[in-house]
Write an enzyme that holds these catalytic residues in place. Sequence first.
Site, PDB file in Angstrom:
ATOM      1  N   HIS A   1     -21.330  23.705  11.924  1.00 31.22           N
ATOM      2  CA  HIS A   1     -21.970  25.195  12.581  1.00 31.22           C
ATOM      3  C   HIS A   1     -20.848  26.230  13.010  1.00 31.22           C
ATOM      4  O   HIS A   1     -20.935  27.348  12.801  1.00 31.22           O
ATOM      5  CB  HIS A   1     -22.374  24.664  14.168  1.00 31.22           C
ATOM      6  CG  HIS A   1     -23.664  23.702  14.245  1.00 31.22           C
ATOM      7  ND1 HIS A   1     -23.792  22.668  14.920  1.00 31.22           N
ATOM      8  CD2 HIS A   1     -24.871  23.794  13.671  1.00 31.22           C
ATOM      9  CE1 HIS A   1     -24.763  21.919  14.676  1.00 31.22           C
ATOM     10  NE2 HIS A   1     -25.583  22.938  14.015  1.00 31.22           N
TER      11      HIS A   1
ATOM     12  N   LYS B   1     -36.541  16.267  22.493  1.00 29.99           N
ATOM     13  CA  LYS B   1     -37.010  15.531  23.696  1.00 29.99           C
ATOM     14  C   LYS B   1     -35.882  14.947  24.594  1.00 29.99           C
ATOM     15  O   LYS B   1     -36.076  15.038  25.401  1.00 29.99           O
ATOM     16  CB  LYS B   1     -38.283  14.633  23.234  1.00 29.99           C
ATOM     17  CG  LYS B   1     -39.529  15.533  23.181  1.00 29.99           C
ATOM     18  CD  LYS B   1     -40.701  14.590  23.131  1.00 29.99           C
ATOM     19  CE  LYS B   1     -41.892  15.294  22.305  1.00 29.99           C
ATOM     20  NZ  LYS B   1     -42.356  15.073  20.923  1.00 29.99           N
TER      21      LYS B   1
ATOM     22  N   ARG C   1     -27.711  23.701   4.263  1.00 28.51           N
ATOM     23  CA  ARG C   1     -26.908  22.680   3.408  1.00 28.51           C
ATOM     24  C   ARG C   1     -27.391  22.271   2.037  1.00 28.51           C
ATOM     25  O   ARG C   1     -26.938  22.807   1.162  1.00 28.51           O
ATOM     26  CB  ARG C   1     -26.726  21.381   4.414  1.00 28.51           C
ATOM     27  CG  ARG C   1     -25.975  21.613   5.577  1.00 28.51           C
ATOM     28  CD  ARG C   1     -26.352  20.658   6.854  1.00 28.51           C
ATOM     29  NE  ARG C   1     -27.697  20.936   7.248  1.00 28.51           N
ATOM     30  CZ  ARG C   1     -28.075  20.665   8.179  1.00 28.51           C
ATOM     31  NH1 ARG C   1     -27.639  19.930   9.210  1.00 28.51           N
ATOM     32  NH2 ARG C   1     -29.481  20.729   8.511  1.00 28.51           N
TER      33      ARG C   1
ATOM     34  N   SER D   1     -26.021  17.233  13.123  1.00 26.22           N
ATOM     35  CA  SER D   1     -25.476  16.591  14.468  1.00 26.22           C
ATOM     36  C   SER D   1     -26.210  15.141  14.657  1.00 26.22           C
ATOM     37  O   SER D   1     -25.703  14.460  15.423  1.00 26.22           O
ATOM     38  CB  SER D   1     -26.391  17.602  15.546  1.00 26.22           C
ATOM     39  OG  SER D   1     -25.499  18.924  15.495  1.00 26.22           O
TER      40      SER D   1
END
Length: 161
Positions: free
Chosen positions: A19, A43, A92, A130
């Site tokens: 990032h 969530k 990516r 991530s």
Amino acid sequence: MNKKLAIYPGTFDPVTNGHIDIVARALDIFDEVIIAVLVNGSKEPVFSVKERLALINQSTAHLRGVKAESYDGLLVDYLKSKNCNVVLRGLRVATDLEYEFQLATANNMMDPGIETVFLMTSANYVFLTSSVVREAYSHGGLLPKFVPPAVHEALINKFKK
Ligand code: ADP
């Protein structure tokens, strides 16, 4: 002259060097980049929105023209509130493309003034996500080359038993 602003939206749970690389390179094209953390995106995030914003701020302290904010609801509404028409996203691998194409098309249909600008990831970060980072640290693995130092520390603390 108007400053050129791009908004880089995402979950950033947590921010990685992939990032940061996209943001740093975008700053050669845009005067300002807002990293926009989506509230209620995933969530069960590992880091709260507040923690994610703090980690982004620490990890971009060396860059001029970047700030981090959170947003809720439609990205197009958030862009309007910032008077911005550019969405920045990173690409990516080929599999990112379909999802990104859907998102960019949906945003453009809701507001035809919006353009999504894609930067290709640097070779080192092609397979960095991530979720790979979360997975590794949750099992005691370390990936210090792929996350900013503040994120590395925060992940170790988060998963400390
Ligand atoms: P989202 O959950 O919306 O995909 P992410 O936080 O995972 O949000 O990613 C935000 C943006 O950053 C996306 O455009 C994603 O493709 C891009 N991105 C994530 N990791 C990398 C990386 N290693 N290299 C380049 N771009 C990346």
